[in-house]
Structures are given as C-alpha cells and as structure tokens.
Motif scaffolding. Structure first.
Motif, short mmCIF file in Angstrom:
data_model
loop_
_atom_site.label_atom_id
_atom_site.label_comp_id
_atom_site.label_asym_id
_atom_site.label_seq_id
_atom_site.Cartn_x
_atom_site.Cartn_y
_atom_site.Cartn_z
N GLU A 1 54.40 57.37 23.56
CA GLU A 1 54.29 58.41 22.73
C GLU A 1 52.73 58.48 22.58
O GLU A 1 52.33 59.64 22.16
N GLU A 2 52.21 57.39 22.31
CA GLU A 2 50.61 57.52 22.09
C GLU A 2 49.81 58.47 23.37
O GLU A 2 49.04 59.19 23.21
N TYR A 3 50.12 58.17 24.43
CA TYR A 3 49.70 58.82 25.66
C TYR A 3 49.82 60.23 25.59
O TYR A 3 49.15 61.23 25.57
N PHE A 4 51.30 60.77 25.05
CA PHE A 4 51.34 62.16 24.95
C PHE A 4 50.72 62.59 23.61
O PHE A 4 49.95 63.93 23.79
N ASN B 1 47.02 56.67 32.63
CA ASN B 1 48.04 55.29 32.64
C ASN B 1 47.58 54.31 31.36
O ASN B 1 46.48 53.89 31.42
N PRO B 2 48.85 53.67 30.89
CA PRO B 2 48.40 52.66 29.85
C PRO B 2 47.60 51.48 30.25
O PRO B 2 46.75 51.10 29.56
N LEU B 3 47.94 50.99 31.68
CA LEU B 3 47.28 49.67 32.00
C LEU B 3 45.98 50.00 32.74
O LEU B 3 45.28 49.13 33.29
N SER B 4 45.46 51.39 33.05
CA SER B 4 44.42 51.60 33.98
C SER B 4 43.28 51.93 32.91
O SER B 4 41.97 52.13 33.41
N THR B 5 43.43 52.05 31.50
CA THR B 5 42.39 52.31 30.74
C THR B 5 41.50 50.96 30.61
O THR B 5 42.06 50.03 30.11
N GLN B 6 40.27 51.34 30.47
CA GLN B 6 39.37 49.98 30.29
C GLN B 6 38.79 50.34 29.08
O GLN B 6 37.98 51.28 28.90
N PHE C 1 40.09 59.69 24.25
CA PHE C 1 41.22 59.36 23.38
C PHE C 1 42.09 58.34 24.43
O PHE C 1 43.13 58.97 25.26
N SER C 2 42.22 57.20 24.05
CA SER C 2 42.93 56.35 24.75
C SER C 2 42.69 54.72 24.61
O SER C 2 41.54 54.59 23.78
N HIS C 3 43.61 54.06 24.84
CA HIS C 3 43.48 52.51 24.73
C HIS C 3 44.29 51.90 25.59
O HIS C 3 45.28 52.45 26.14
N ARG C 4 43.97 50.55 26.11
CA ARG C 4 44.98 49.91 27.27
C ARG C 4 46.05 49.52 26.60
O ARG C 4 46.18 49.09 25.26
N GLY C 5 46.94 49.80 27.30
CA GLY C 5 48.37 49.28 26.57
C GLY C 5 49.03 50.20 25.67
O GLY C 5 50.08 49.97 25.11
N MET C 6 48.53 51.46 25.58
CA MET C 6 49.14 52.61 24.70
C MET C 6 50.47 52.78 25.09
O MET C 6 50.99 52.65 26.41
N THR C 7 51.24 53.02 24.27
CA THR C 7 52.90 53.57 24.52
C THR C 7 52.88 54.98 25.26
O THR C 7 52.02 55.88 24.91
N VAL D 1 39.31 55.33 20.31
CA VAL D 1 39.17 54.21 21.41
C VAL D 1 39.38 52.92 20.57
O VAL D 1 39.21 52.80 19.42
N ALA D 2 39.70 51.89 21.50
CA ALA D 2 40.24 50.66 20.75
C ALA D 2 39.10 49.88 20.03
O ALA D 2 39.25 49.51 18.78
N ASP D 3 37.93 49.90 20.51
CA ASP D 3 36.77 48.97 19.93
C ASP D 3 35.55 49.46 20.19
O ASP D 3 35.02 49.30 21.48
N ILE D 4 34.80 50.11 19.48
CA ILE D 4 33.33 51.10 19.92
C ILE D 4 32.40 50.12 20.07
O ILE D 4 31.54 50.14 20.79
N SER D 5 32.48 48.78 19.69
CA SER D 5 31.38 47.78 19.87
C SER D 5 31.52 47.15 21.33
O SER D 5 30.54 46.70 21.66
#
Ligand SMILES: NC(=O)c1ccc[n+]([C@@H]2O[C@H](COP(=O)([O-])OP(=O)(O)OC[C@H]3O[C@@H](n4cnc5c(N)ncnc54)[C@H](O)[C@@H]3O)[C@@H](O)[C@H]2O)c1
Length: 414
Positions: A105-108, A77-82, A97-103, A6-10
C-alpha cells in the motif's frame, strides 16, 4: 527544495559516500553528463522514476537533475530501497518517496506521490507507474510525452497492454537493447545473484546442486557463474530451444518435479508465476535454499509455503526458515523478492553504467521527439553509441571495415 518521504534524513552522509564510490566506476554516464551538460537538454522536463533506489540509480537520478530535469523518484521494490541513499538523494535535490520494507500500500502511495509532480517523462521498472497512470489518472496522459521501461517483466506487461489496445503512451523498451540484456540480464544478474546468496548464507557453493529455473538471459548468467563456482547445475525450462541450449552448455535439464528432489539451492528467473509451489515443496531435501531473481515475488509461491509449514523462523538477516510439518527446514532468501537486490546491492556498477546510459538516452529521446503510443525499440544508433562509449572508456578499439570489405558485404555477385 526537494520534497521527500524517506526513513531517516540523517543517514545522508553515509548514502553520499556510497554514491561517490559508485560514480567513479560509471565512465559511460560521466561521458554523457559531460557531453550534454552545457546544453541542459532536460530543462523543463519533470521525470517520474520508479527504480531500485540504491547508489547506481542515484547516480542516474543526480545526472538527470544536473542536466536540468526536476526528478521525483520512488523505489521499485520494498527490499531494494537503501534508506541512506534515499536520504542522500533528497539532500541532493531529488524528490524521493520510499523506505526499505515499505508495504504494498505504501509502495502504491509513493507511486502516486511521484505522479503528483505531473511528470512529462516516466522511467519505469516493472511498468507500475505506466499502469497506474492508465488505471487511475487517464486524464494526465496527454501531458505525458512518454516513458522508458527497464526490465523484461515490465516490457511483457506493456506489450500485453498494447495487444489489448490499452497502451496510450509511447514507451521505449530499454530492456530489449543489446547493450541492456546481453550484459545487464546475463552478466549483471549472473554475478549479483551469487553475491546475494553468498553474503546472506555464508555457505559454500562448490559441490552443491543448483537448480536454475528459466534459461533466458538472466538464467544463463546465473547458471554459468554457478558452474564457475563449482556447483552442479540443473536447469528447468518450458521452451524446448532454451532447454536444448542449456543441455549443450553442459547442464542437466529436467522438470521441476524431478529437480526438487535433488537441488540444494533453487533460483527462479522466469518472469512467470508459481514456478516452485505446493507440487515441489514436499519433495525438497532438508536445508534447501530458495531465492528468486525474477522481477515479481510470485515465482516461489509463498502462500503455499506458509500453508504447508508448521511455523516460520526469521533465523538470519534476509533468511526465513519455513519449518515443515515433518520437520524439514526450507529456507527462503529475501522474502522471495529479487535476491540480488534484497540481499545484496544489485548489479555490479559497471553493468548499470551501461543500462543507465541507455535509460538517459531513452528519456532524452522521449523528451525531444514526438512519438506514437506503443512499445518502441531503443534506436539502433543509440544502442551502438552506448556500447562504443563503454569500449572507449575501457581503452578498447574496434576494427573499421575497409572500402573493399564494405562493398563485399553488400554485393551478391561472386
Ligand atoms: N534480478 C535482476 O536484477 C533482473 C535483471 C533483469 C531481469 N530480471 C527479471 O528476470 C526475469 C527473467 O528475465 P530474462 O530477461 O531472463 O527473461 P527471458 O524471457 O530471457 O527468460 C525467461 C525464461 O524463463 C522460461 N520460463 C518461463 N516460465 C517457466 C517455468 N514455469 N519454468 C521454467 N522456465 C520458465 C522461459 O521459457 C524463458 O526461457 C524477468 O522477470 C525480468 O524482469 C531481473
């Protein structure tokens, strides 16, 4: 210990607050959790879920873990991940396993990450997990009991796989339950699309001409709410019955090539491709707003838009302005991805309470029954029970048929 990317566990405490707020308005899911908690019916189950990772989904995933499942989840969906919600889920014991704005390739890659958990149940939204299993990991199919599918576009793909003889798993079509499409697709999309448009643009809707492409369950909801906000509504359709329904509901109906000239706000909800494309962009007025609420970001043709434009300005959060060669400015919301999720928080909580109660029951059905491969309906008794529990939570009772009424409804004599 949960695994996560995930992008930022904090950000977990912020996400946990969002989840706590949401949970209070999900009486149906709470009811099911209380009903099943002692039995731990998902003990031994590993569930791979690909869903929009925001607070309502988090409530479902945490309930599944509390009912005994190991859950691995990726964002659909890349933009629905919070990101804050993902962090809270990871802290709460869900493998995320996700982050907002994933590409893409990252999604798959994330889809593969959740499949690495060797799930025996899949919860899908758009059928990418089921399709990936069939394309890349067919040897795992015998160990998967089945899946449930959330949305219209996913069910369409699964039915196409079934027609081709390619679908080797049983999948419950949660989307086709009454408790799903009559409420989620219609009232959920109806409200949340406008939430996305309004909070992103800060513009007035009253007096504007709103073009709604597709008068299915989602389109009906969006058109009705647009009218309620004071807009003039134009509907475009391929289906003559839906077109006539829109007309009789009081809306104008015309082909997109005509609507393109008069619309101020365009919303696509068709599940189809290139609904607005190079045929339409040259006809549009300066300053129009375009958004998509269909599952995939192919309804508004972005490559055409880019090709016809001089340059693109990222003018405001979730707004890209395509400046055309003649100087007109055409605005696209949320990169043409689901506008209610990319630009807002998705459906209202109480609506997803119903859809996710169905998802839980469907996953349980898949886990506890031996089903044949193919697309299956939600069992009617489950569909009814979910709606009854919702009404009960709202304190609303139903009439029960008398003996005389039951006999009358079954009789054919006078
Ligand atoms: N945004 C959300 O939160 C959300 C929620 C539920 C469903 N969805 C998605 O929204 C889409 C629509 O779902 P639905 O349940 O309303 O489907 P539906 O099948 O009930 O309606 C789709 C309608 O679009 C029409 N259509 C198809 N191609 C068209 C075109 N080129 N021009 C005009 N009309 C066209 C069809 O005739 C049909 O009436 C799907 O992609 C679904 O997965 C999104």
């Amino acid at each position: 210990m949960a695994k996560y990317k995930v992008a930022d566990i904090s950000k977990a405490p912020h996400g946990a607050n969002k989840i706590a707020w949401t949970w209070q308005y999900m009486p149906s899911l709470q009811f099911l959790e209380n009903k099943y908690k002692a039995a731990q019916p998902f003990k031994g189950a590993t569930i791979a879920a690909c869903l929009h990772l925001e607070a309502k989904t988090a409530c479902l995933l945490l309930t599944l873990t509390r009912l005994g499942a190991t859950v691995a989840a990726c964002g659909s969906n890349p933009l629905s991940t919070q990101d804050d919600v993902c962090a809270a889920l990871a802290e709460g014991g869900v493998n995320v396993f996700s982050h907002r704005g994933m590409t893409i390739e990252e999604y798959f890659a994330y889809v593969r990450d959740i499949l690495d958990f060797k799930p025996n149940v899949i919860i899908d939204d758009g059928a990418d997990v089921v399709a990936t299993v069939h394309k890349e990991r067919p040897e795992t199919i015998p160990s998967i009991l089945g899946a449930s599918e959330e949305t219209t576009s996913g069910v369409k793909r699964l039915k196409a796989m079934q027609d081709d003889g390619a679908l080797k798993l049983p999948v419950i079509s949660v989307n086709d339950a009454f408790s799903k499409y009559l409420f989620d697709n219609r009232y959920g999309t109806g409200q949340s699309v406008w939430d996305g448009v309004m909070r992103t643009t800060n513009m007035v809707i009253a007096g504007r001409t709103v073009v709604v492409a597709g008068y299915g369950w989602c389109g009906k909801g969006v058109a009705k709410r647009a009218a309620g906000l004071g807009a003039r509504v134009v509907v475009t359709e391929l289906d003559p019955h839906k077109a006539c329904e829109a007309l009789m509901d009081g809306f104008d109906v015309m082909p997109m090539e005509e609507a393109a000239k008069v619309g101020d706000i365009f919303l696509t909800l068709t599940g189809n491709i290139s609904v607005i494309d190079e045929r339409h962009f040259p006809l549009m007025k300066n300053g129009v707003i375009m958004g998509n609420a269909g599952h995939f970001d192919v309804e508004i043709n972005k490559p055409d838009l880019e090709r016809l434009s001089d340059h693109v300005e990222h003018i405001r959060d979730n707004v890209d302005t395509y400046v055309m060669k003649d100087g007109r400015r055409l605005n696209l919301l949320g990169e043409g991805r689901l506008v209610n999720l990319a630009c807002a928080d998705g459906h209202p909580i109480e609506i997803m309470d119903l859809s996710f109660s169905l998802q839980l029951e469907a996953a349980l059905h898949v886990y506890t029954h031996k089903m044949t491969p193919g697309v299956h309906a939600v069992p009617p008794e489950t569909d009814r029970a979910v709606m009854e529990s919702k009404l009960a939570a709202l304190g609303i009772g139903l009439d029960k048929p008398t003996q005389k009424q039951t006999e009358y409804m079954k009789s054919w004599a006078d």
